[in-house]
Design an enzyme around this catalytic site. Sequence first.
Site, mmCIF file in Angstrom:
data_model
loop_
_atom_site.group_PDB
_atom_site.id
_atom_site.type_symbol
_atom_site.label_atom_id
_atom_site.label_comp_id
_atom_site.label_asym_id
_atom_site.label_seq_id
_atom_site.Cartn_x
_atom_site.Cartn_y
_atom_site.Cartn_z
ATOM 1 C CB CYS A 136 -1.550 1.562 -9.399
ATOM 2 S SG CYS A 136 -0.487 0.637 -10.523
ATOM 3 C CG ASP A 137 -5.324 1.933 -8.215
ATOM 4 O OD1 ASP A 137 -4.868 3.027 -8.575
ATOM 5 O OD2 ASP A 137 -5.785 1.091 -8.990
ATOM 6 C CB CYS A 180 -2.155 -2.047 -10.106
ATOM 7 S SG CYS A 180 -0.478 -1.460 -9.763
#
Length: 331
Positions: A145-146, A142
């Site tokens: 997300c990261d 992701c």
Amino acid sequence: MTEQILPDQVHDVVIIGSGPAGYTAAVYTARANLSPVVLAGSVTAGGELMNTTEVENFPGFPEGIQGPDLMMNMEAQARRFGADIRHEDATEVKLEGTVKEITLGSGGVLHARSVILATGSAYRELGVPGEKELSGHGVSWCATCDGFFFREQVIAVVGGGDSAMEEALFLTKFASKVYVIHRRDQLRASQIMADRAKANEKIEFIWNSEVTEVRGEGQVSQLGMRSTVDDTESSLEVTGLFIAIGHDPRVGLFKDQLELTEDGTLQVDGRTSKTSLPGVFAAGDVLDPHYRQAITAAGSGCVAALDVEHYLADTADSDAAETRAAQPASV
């Protein structure tokens, strides 16, 4: 002879799955005095966030929070309002009719007037050495997300579809260089997405190649590579690997009973959580082929809970009306 099910043996709602969607649905239904039973899973309780380290984009946590901590907080909040959370699996469901039947891995059976399906989805893995070991330590599924954690780093994206191009383009906001590794010599992505990626000076394509190993001591430092043309081996120095080869909604338990979309997710009615069967609702990644974020899953869990409340209220009103109609008129 079929055993009769007594009314007090039927739960108002059973939630299959946990994660942000399942736990949010549990909070809302518990606060509505529906006494939800949550089958959080014997192994996968908490969903994909249990495999995530720092979560910085979930509202309310300005300093960020670890994925497992966020899920434990959500579980505790649901328990606080009376949700019955069981670390068990549903192994079979019968969703037609006014009373649904859920068979548990332990052998027990639950009956419910409504069911919320929050089984999530699973990211497809490469299945190579080092991938699982370094998940959360440079290996991610992701970018949203990261990606923030890879500022000015050299990273790689595996995949050739639209999702891979979206991931690569997003990551150029942070990384100094992004390699896109694809096992063929042309992309599966749409032309517009392919053109955007090829025009970005931070993106370099590595064609006809596949990742054979993820290497690193506690953090990704190198990828083992192999040519799909002549099997020659090589290595690539990177500090991050984003895998974008698709994901699979977890619909195996009920795919033969409910309508699915072309993406394989559960079909719902418009912006509601209503599936193709009355009393069956969906929440989270199992109905979302696009966003797949913790916050959108949580919002979806809220929608499902509110839909359940309305469904049960309407059903109760209908049952009461039928009972009144069946009573003899007073003289």
